[in-house]
Write a protein that holds these residues in place. Structure first.
Motif, PDB file in Angstrom:
ATOM      1  N   THR A 112      -1.541   7.665   8.812  1.00 34.75           N
ATOM      2  CA  THR A 112      -2.331   7.223   7.461  1.00 34.75           C
ATOM      3  C   THR A 112      -1.337   8.571   6.706  1.00 34.75           C
ATOM      4  O   THR A 112      -0.808   9.577   6.781  1.00 34.75           O
ATOM      5  CB  THR A 112      -4.039   8.253   7.315  1.00 34.75           C
ATOM      6  N   LEU A 133       0.617  -1.137  -0.300  1.00 35.35           N
ATOM      7  CA  LEU A 133      -0.017   0.121   0.472  1.00 35.35           C
ATOM      8  C   LEU A 133       1.058   1.223   0.180  1.00 35.35           C
ATOM      9  O   LEU A 133       0.480   2.404   0.148  1.00 35.35           O
ATOM     10  CB  LEU A 133      -0.936  -0.045   1.017  1.00 35.35           C
ATOM     11  N   MET A 153      -1.068   4.624  -3.679  1.00 39.90           N
ATOM     12  CA  MET A 153      -2.522   4.995  -3.661  1.00 39.90           C
ATOM     13  C   MET A 153      -3.418   3.878  -4.677  1.00 39.90           C
ATOM     14  O   MET A 153      -3.602   4.553  -5.365  1.00 39.90           O
ATOM     15  CB  MET A 153      -3.462   6.733  -4.130  1.00 39.90           C
ATOM     16  N   GLU A 188      -5.813   1.851  -4.503  1.00 37.10           N
ATOM     17  CA  GLU A 188      -7.696   1.440  -4.242  1.00 37.10           C
ATOM     18  C   GLU A 188      -7.700   2.955  -5.519  1.00 37.10           C
ATOM     19  O   GLU A 188      -8.910   2.610  -5.536  1.00 37.10           O
ATOM     20  CB  GLU A 188      -7.354   2.234  -2.780  1.00 37.10           C
ATOM     21  N   THR A 236      -8.619  -0.788   2.659  1.00 38.12           N
ATOM     22  CA  THR A 236      -8.856   0.685   3.033  1.00 38.12           C
ATOM     23  C   THR A 236     -10.780   1.893   3.169  1.00 38.12           C
ATOM     24  O   THR A 236      -9.678   2.848   2.943  1.00 38.12           O
ATOM     25  CB  THR A 236      -8.024   1.372   2.229  1.00 38.12           C
ATOM     26  N   ARG A 261      -5.747   9.002   1.785  1.00 38.44           N
ATOM     27  CA  ARG A 261      -6.443   7.069   2.022  1.00 38.44           C
ATOM     28  C   ARG A 261      -7.296   7.306   3.244  1.00 38.44           C
ATOM     29  O   ARG A 261      -7.135   8.680   4.119  1.00 38.44           O
ATOM     30  CB  ARG A 261      -5.215   6.672   2.703  1.00 38.44           C
ATOM     31  N   ASP A 305      -2.439   2.966   7.372  1.00 43.01           N
ATOM     32  CA  ASP A 305      -1.134   2.437   7.386  1.00 43.01           C
ATOM     33  C   ASP A 305       0.037   1.632   7.552  1.00 43.01           C
ATOM     34  O   ASP A 305       0.563   1.926   7.027  1.00 43.01           O
ATOM     35  CB  ASP A 305      -1.692   2.978   5.331  1.00 43.01           C
TER      36      ASP A 305
END
Length: 377
Positions: A226, A171, A174, A176, A187, A231, A235
């Motif tokens: 984060t 991760l 980004m 996602e 996420t 996000r 993370d």
């Protein structure tokens, strides 16, 4: 023991974890996959079920439909247990429905969407006839059970310092935003809950630390962060711990450590010896002594037993062996009607799940308030 009939909920096309459940539960012949509700999209569920060779009548459009219809089949035909491989927000709901219908349950971690759900599910588990277990995978590693035995026998003496680190890098960017399936729900706070990385791998690290040391974390001071801009969930997490015996500890988990596949390590130091285990060499356990000598313990292949090895990026073959060992313990508990579960290192249960959810909630609270928080339930 008759072959147990298995159902899977979740694990549709593109899912890794659903396939792992199937291939690690069935190779011994003690279980056979007979049904599934693999996706909330009926077409995808049918696609996955057909690829597994299932009878079309046993491929369901929803988990509600599957549990209801399976419960109405004759005992000799219906599933005996279900593996729950959905995103976090469905774990408790599906587990509750399955248990109340009389099925045994193997659930992925973390246990639930939040701590309140976890405590409610714990009440259901205690009343249910079926056995409830969880896939804290590293609990199935033989050398980590050996490590727990060494600590319990006082080989290390009084535990004074503990460290656990779990670093991944998938991760780091980004992904996602590009539609990456696994990153999308992990996420997303509506699917994962309040925890991102702390829920996904932090609960693994926390459970490993407590189960191997045999000690509970009494309080913690956390920084839950984060670090990738935009996000929605954490993370990266770093936590200072105090164990119930006064030992000091550090837990660090991250999924933005660029270039890291699956770097997990555990160190436990007592006043007689230290113990070091690293997932890069999972078949080796190192013991360190005050005179700076080291003993190495290596795992021994089990004669007459076939372990399923699958190439999973970032994981050793012991990852699937760990899954298989947990399933073997699960089947033994079912055979022996072991309810409630007696303590077994290789069979995590509801208490482990509730403890994990407490850890997530209190770590986030500590980080938000920037204070030490007691960890009791």
């Amino acid at each position: 023991m008759n072959t147990l009939k298995m159902g899977i909920i979740g694990g549709g096309p593109g899912s890794m974890i659903g396939d792992i459940h199937k291939i690690t539960a069935t190779p011994s012949g003690k279980a056979q996959l007979v049904c599934g509700a693999f996706s909330s999209d009926p077409k995808k569920s049918q696609e996955k079920g057909k690829s597994l060779g299932l009878d079309q009548n046993r491929i369901y459009d929803s988990f509600q439909d599957m549990i209801y219809k399976e419960s109405k089949l004759p005992q000799a035909e219906r599933m005996d247990f279900v593996a729950i491989t959905t995103p976090n927000y469905l774990h408790a709901e599906v587990s509750k429905l399955a248990l109340e219908a009389g099925f045994h349950v193997m659930c992925d971690k973390p246990l639930s969407f939040d701590l309140e759900e976890a405590i409610d599910l714990q009440k259901v588990v205690r009343k249910a006839k079926g056995i409830f277990a969880m896939t804290y995978t590293y609990r199935g590693y033989p050398l980590l059970k050996k490590a727990a035995d060494l600590v319990a026998s006082q080989h290390l003496g009084n535990i004074r310092k503990v460290r656990v680190n779990y670093s991944q890098g998938w991760l780091s960017n980004m992904i996602e935003a590009d539609g990456h399936k696994q990153a999308l729900w992990r996420t997303d706070p509506t699917k994962s809950g309040n925890g991102g990385t702390i829920a996904d791998i932090g609960t693994h690290a926390f459970n490993l630390l407590e189960s191997v040391t045999g000690l509970r974390v009494s309080r913690l001071c956390a920084d839950v962060s984060t670090l990738v801009k935009g996000r929605q969930l954490d993370d990266d997490t770093n936590i200072i711990l105090e164990m119930e015996n006064g030992a000091k500890g550090v837990l660090s988990v991250s999924q933005i450590c660029t270039g890291e596949d699956n770097d997990l390590s555990l160190q436990i130091y007592g006043d007689k010896a230290g113990l070091v285990w690293d997932n890069s060499q999972p078949n080796e356990l190192n013991l360190k002594y005050p005179d700076f000598t080291t003993d190495s313990i290596k795992s021994i292949e089990k004669e007459g037993e076939s372990m399923t090895e699958v190439n999973i990026p970032g994981h050793s073959p012991y990852f699937t062996e760990g899954f298989q060992n947990i399933y073997e313990a699960f089947f033994k508990a079912i055979e022996n009607h072991d309810k409630p579960l007696t303590h077994s290192f290789m069979l995590p249960g509801i208490e482990d799940g509730v403890r994990g959810m407490l850890f997530i909630e209190k770590a986030i609270e500590s980080s938000n308030k920037k204070v030490w928080i007691e960890l009791q339930n």
